[in-house]
Design an enzyme around this catalytic site. Structure first.
Site, PDB file in Angstrom:
ATOM      1  N   CYS A   2      12.805   1.716  36.015  1.00 26.78           N
ATOM      2  CA  CYS A   2      12.021   2.567  35.427  1.00 26.78           C
ATOM      3  C   CYS A   2      11.647   1.937  33.906  1.00 26.78           C
ATOM      4  O   CYS A   2      12.080   0.902  33.506  1.00 26.78           O
ATOM      5  CB  CYS A   2      12.696   3.869  35.172  1.00 26.78           C
ATOM      6  N   ARG A  27       7.870  -3.940  36.110  1.00 25.24           N
ATOM      7  CA  ARG A  27       9.426  -3.382  36.426  1.00 25.24           C
ATOM      8  C   ARG A  27       9.419  -2.813  37.845  1.00 25.24           C
ATOM      9  O   ARG A  27      10.643  -2.677  38.160  1.00 25.24           O
ATOM     10  CB  ARG A  27       9.826  -2.705  35.307  1.00 25.24           C
ATOM     11  N   TRP A  75      10.976   4.759  39.172  1.00 29.43           N
ATOM     12  CA  TRP A  75      11.477   3.985  40.461  1.00 29.43           C
ATOM     13  C   TRP A  75      12.432   4.839  41.139  1.00 29.43           C
ATOM     14  O   TRP A  75      13.521   5.007  40.502  1.00 29.43           O
ATOM     15  CB  TRP A  75      11.939   2.695  40.120  1.00 29.43           C
ATOM     16  N   ASN A  99      15.823   6.406  31.631  1.00 27.54           N
ATOM     17  CA  ASN A  99      16.162   5.156  32.448  1.00 27.54           C
ATOM     18  C   ASN A  99      17.370   5.334  32.717  1.00 27.54           C
ATOM     19  O   ASN A  99      18.302   5.583  31.992  1.00 27.54           O
ATOM     20  CB  ASN A  99      15.690   4.125  31.802  1.00 27.54           C
ATOM     21  N   GLY A 100      18.042   5.001  33.858  1.00 28.53           N
ATOM     22  CA  GLY A 100      19.351   4.954  34.464  1.00 28.53           C
ATOM     23  C   GLY A 100      19.747   6.070  35.264  1.00 28.53           C
ATOM     24  O   GLY A 100      18.728   6.317  36.069  1.00 28.53           O
ATOM     25  N   GLU A 482      16.521 -20.465  48.168  1.00 32.25           N
ATOM     26  CA  GLU A 482      15.174 -19.781  47.405  1.00 32.25           C
ATOM     27  C   GLU A 482      14.060 -19.942  47.799  1.00 32.25           C
ATOM     28  O   GLU A 482      13.199 -18.955  47.736  1.00 32.25           O
ATOM     29  CB  GLU A 482      15.390 -20.734  46.010  1.00 32.25           C
ATOM     30  N   LYS A 486      11.744 -16.618  48.274  1.00 28.84           N
ATOM     31  CA  LYS A 486      10.761 -16.326  47.522  1.00 28.84           C
ATOM     32  C   LYS A 486       9.561 -15.835  48.490  1.00 28.84           C
ATOM     33  O   LYS A 486       8.570 -15.163  48.242  1.00 28.84           O
ATOM     34  CB  LYS A 486      10.295 -17.966  46.964  1.00 28.84           C
ATOM     35  N   GLU A 489      10.121 -12.126  49.763  1.00 27.68           N
ATOM     36  CA  GLU A 489      10.013 -11.174  49.053  1.00 27.68           C
ATOM     37  C   GLU A 489       8.457 -10.703  48.745  1.00 27.68           C
ATOM     38  O   GLU A 489       8.122  -9.491  48.442  1.00 27.68           O
ATOM     39  CB  GLU A 489      10.742 -11.170  47.749  1.00 27.68           C
ATOM     40  N   HIS A 505      24.389 -24.621  65.800  1.00 30.88           N
ATOM     41  CA  HIS A 505      25.778 -23.608  66.112  1.00 30.88           C
ATOM     42  C   HIS A 505      24.895 -22.390  66.673  1.00 30.88           C
ATOM     43  O   HIS A 505      26.006 -21.312  66.536  1.00 30.88           O
ATOM     44  CB  HIS A 505      26.680 -23.816  65.215  1.00 30.88           C
ATOM     45  N   LYS A 604      11.409  -5.483  38.845  1.00 32.38           N
ATOM     46  CA  LYS A 604      11.741  -6.595  38.219  1.00 32.38           C
ATOM     47  C   LYS A 604      13.208  -6.703  37.799  1.00 32.38           C
ATOM     48  O   LYS A 604      14.039  -7.743  37.970  1.00 32.38           O
ATOM     49  CB  LYS A 604      10.822  -6.888  36.903  1.00 32.38           C
TER      50      LYS A 604
HETATM   51  C1  AGP Z   1      13.697 -12.941  42.148  1.00 31.98           C
HETATM   52  O1  AGP Z   1      12.233 -13.294  42.858  1.00 31.98           O
HETATM   53  C2  AGP Z   1      14.037 -11.626  42.557  1.00 31.98           C
HETATM   54  N1  AGP Z   1      13.182 -10.741  42.215  1.00 31.98           N
HETATM   55  C3  AGP Z   1      15.625 -11.178  42.205  1.00 31.98           C
HETATM   56  O2  AGP Z   1      16.052 -11.879  43.296  1.00 31.98           O
HETATM   57  C4  AGP Z   1      15.994 -11.551  40.715  1.00 31.98           C
HETATM   58  O3  AGP Z   1      16.148 -12.758  40.761  1.00 31.98           O
HETATM   59  C5  AGP Z   1      17.357 -10.932  40.804  1.00 31.98           C
HETATM   60  O4  AGP Z   1      17.231  -9.361  40.794  1.00 31.98           O
HETATM   61  C6  AGP Z   1      18.081 -11.160  39.557  1.00 31.98           C
HETATM   62  O5  AGP Z   1      17.488 -10.708  38.207  1.00 31.98           O
HETATM   63  P1  AGP Z   1      18.114 -11.379  36.938  1.00 31.98           P
HETATM   64  O6  AGP Z   1      17.835 -12.607  37.204  1.00 31.98           O
HETATM   65  O7  AGP Z   1      17.156 -10.544  35.872  1.00 31.98           O
HETATM   66  O8  AGP Z   1      19.403 -10.831  36.831  1.00 31.98           O
END
Ligand code: AGP
Length: 609
Positions: A2, A27, A75, A99-100, A482, A486, A489, A505, A604
């Site tokens: 949010c 976000r 959100w 928020n929260g 990674e 990437k 997502e 395996h 985000k």
């Molecule tokens: C990254 O592409 C992701 N959106 C996600 O994994 C992100 O890295 C993770 O939520 C951690 O966020 P932060 O680095 O703000 O702690």
């Protein structure tokens, strides 16, 4: 997740709130809304879906002018995304954005219902609104009512509230959810995040937990946790508005990948003196490092993958054992933590709830805590013993790219710093290791960016598949994890990362004619073994894409497509491969027509556990 924006000043707040909401879009959200003071009280407009839906609603319902209001992107956590569940939540006397999470909302709701209060939504936030309203009806004093209600609320909150009888004023409170006050020439703001206010000002005060505050067009009053008036200085944020815009790129993600060469230079600047890493400005001293017997790196998602890179660097250079763990697992498994241990939290946003909770646990156990964070003044930064800022600038796309690259850079430098302070490497060895970081990485990243079009061509084949594998050994396995995250997502292609030697395996049973396997090979010492693993999948009909350093001698026919990156000594080719697989994920997602900067279901900064 949010987002909150609020404005009070001498201009129409409506376009200001809308522009703030757009700046908070990254976000992640599923609905948005605003409340402003109208002639006969508070007017609220809120709607499910994109902010453009909210704009359409406002436009279609007549002219709206008000010099004070609050806005929110939601959100969903409690209750589905819908008009009624979206914020602001209002009563006859007030309107509130939050928020929260109000953890005890069910108990409070029952209590209020037993007194005859009716609820419109399924949210925890409406409970807060009605609770504050109940207190307000008794005392008619917004701050008193807010404070009384806060005593009953358990959980996390950043509130922005306007009261019908107090036009021009915005009341706020925060606990475990970021909130800042900003001041500009046209008035004062509240916001959950810096980009929301950057168009108008860069002067901010970040509120502390348990602070409350009241702003009007020409005043800012802050009260500390004991309710005492508190004077705070405004700080100037170095981020510019332009840096938080797309500047001609199709997507923030692409822009942010292209910012990597500069982000690396900024991050290392001033941190290498005469070839030796220097984190003295961050307070990382030899006395502290010499005592470290074990290191725990804790983070989530991409930041955790940068942590795995850090493990390779630290164990390789400093020979100190490193555990890397997902933050949400760390705190619930009763980890063995000793006082002399060092704890490193990695986080782009500095607000990730799981990482923050893990950091608090480490502090409670007396560990030496260091955080590697991109957002200045964020909660994780503020609660760590020391903080090393990655200087990537704001990262808006949900998919982390440049922040990951500079996290890896910091881990490389920190590993050398620990090795040097712990006398595991000589001055000469350390200087040799920093030399390519200073002189090559940024340039070589620019080279990789130069073949973005070539990567895009390779992605045509990938865009059609629904499953693929990434494989690698050692540091290349860390990269594979990674690369896989990437891709999935943002393109929604199911992909799995495997240690190249582990496929046989069990999982190799899934490799059949046409299965796409991307192999990563930057470490020449492991190439022979990785090559054998590639042959294993090739023999079963796999379509192989090879990401490798240009120092690797690739036999004819071993792969179907190849993305060669410049080799850099010391394991630093990994940064070039990272840049290449980020482009790979981007172009694949683009070809599939995905919403690249705002992938479905993602936010985000993940401020709930
Ligand atoms: C990254 O592409 C992701 N959106 C996600 O994994 C992100 O890295 C993770 O939520 C951690 O966020 P932060 O680095 O703000 O702690």
């Amino acid at each position: 997740m949010c987002g909150i924006i609020g404005f009070t000043g001498q201009e129409n707040s409506v376009p200001i709130l809308i522009s703030g909401l757009y700046a908070l879009e990254y976000r992640g959200y599923d609905s948005s809304g605003i409340s402003v003071f109208g002639e006969d009280g508070i007017i609220t407009k809120k709607v499910k879906g994109r902010i453009s839906n909210l704009e359409d609603k406002i436009l279609s319902e007549g002219n709206l002018y008000s010099e004070c209001g609050i806005g929110h992107t939601r959100w969903a956590t409690h209750g589905e995304p819908s008009d009624v569940n979206s914020h602001p939540h209002f009563t006859e006397n007030l309107s509130l954005v939050h928020n929260g999470i109000i953890e005890n909302y069910a108990v409070l709701k029952k209590e209020l219902q037993s007194e005859g209060t009716a609820f419109l939504s399924e949210t925890d936030t409406e409970v807060a609104a009605r609770l504050i309203d109940r207190e307000y009806l008794i005392c008619r004093d917004p701050l008193k009512a807010l404070n009384k209600a806060l005593k009953k609320i358990e959980g996390s909150y950043a509130f922005g509230i306007i009261f019908r009888e107090y036009p021009g004023k915005i009341f706020t409170a925060r606990k475990n959810s970021p909130l800042l006050i900003a001041s500009g020439s046209i008035g004062n703001f509240i916001a959950s995040d810096i980009p929301a206010i950057l168009k108008y000002t860069n002067k901010v005060i970040r509120l502390d937990d348990y602070d409350t505050a009241v702003i009007s067009k020409d005043s800012v009053e802050i009260y500390d946790k004991d309710g005492n008036a508190s004077t705070r200085e405004f700080e100037e944020i170095s981020w510019s508005y332009e840096i938080a815009t797309k500047s001609g790129y199709d997507h923030f993600m692409l822009k942010e990948i292209f910012e990597e060469p500069e982000a690396v230079l900024k991050t290392i600047s001033g941190r290498i003196k005469n070839g030796i890493p220097n984190f003295s400005a961050e307070g990382i001293s030899s006395e502290r490092i010499e005592k470290v017997g074990r290191i725990h790196i804790v983070a989530c998602g991409t930041a955790m993958h940068a942590g795995i890179m850090g493990k390779y660097f630290i164990e390789n250079f400093a020979r100190i054992p490193v555990d890397v763990e997902i933050a949400s697992e760390f705190r619930y498994r009763n980890p063995i933590l000793n006082k002399g241990d060092m704890f490193i939290a990695l986080s782009q946003s500095g607000e990730t709830a799981d990482t923050l909770a893990a950091l608090r646990l480490a502090r409670e156990k007396g560990l030496y805590t260091v955080s590697v964070v991109n957002v200045a003044g964020s909660s994780i930064a503020r609660e760590s013993d020391e903080v090393i800022y990655t200087l990537a600038g704001p990262e808006i796309a949900v998919a982390s790219t440049k922040a990951y690259t500079v996290q890896c850079v910091v881990m490389y430098l920190l590993a050398l710093d620990i090795a040097y302070k712990g006398k595991r490497m000589t001055q000469n060895e350390v200087m040799l290791a920093t030399e390519p970081l200073v002189n090559e990485v940024s340039m070589r990243l620019s080279d990789v960016l130069g073949f973005s079009g070539y990567v895009s061509d390779i992605c045509r084949r990938i865009a059609e598949c629904e499953n693929m594998f990434f494989i690698g050994r050692g540091i290349d396995y860390a990269l594979a994890m990674e690369a896989s995250l990437k891709l999935k997502e943002i393109s929604y292609i199911n992909s799995e990362a495997y240690a190249a030697g582990e496929l046989k395996h069990g999982t190799i049973s899934l490799v059949t004619e046409g299965t796409v396997v991307a192999a990563i090979a930057t470490d020449a010492s492991l190439w022979e073994k990785t090559c054998s693993n590639i042959k294993e999948v090739k023999a079963r009909g796999a379509y192989v894409i090879l990401f490798c350093g240009d120092n690797i001698d690739v036999p004819e026919g071993i792969c179907d497509s190849i993305i060669k990156v410049p080799h850099i000594d010391g394991g630093l080719s990994s940064l070039c491969v990272a840049c290449a697989f980020q482009l790979f994920a981007y172009h694949t997602a683009k070809l599939r027509g995905c919403d690249i900067d705002k992938p479905r279901n993602l936010a985000k900064s993940v401020t709930v556990e």
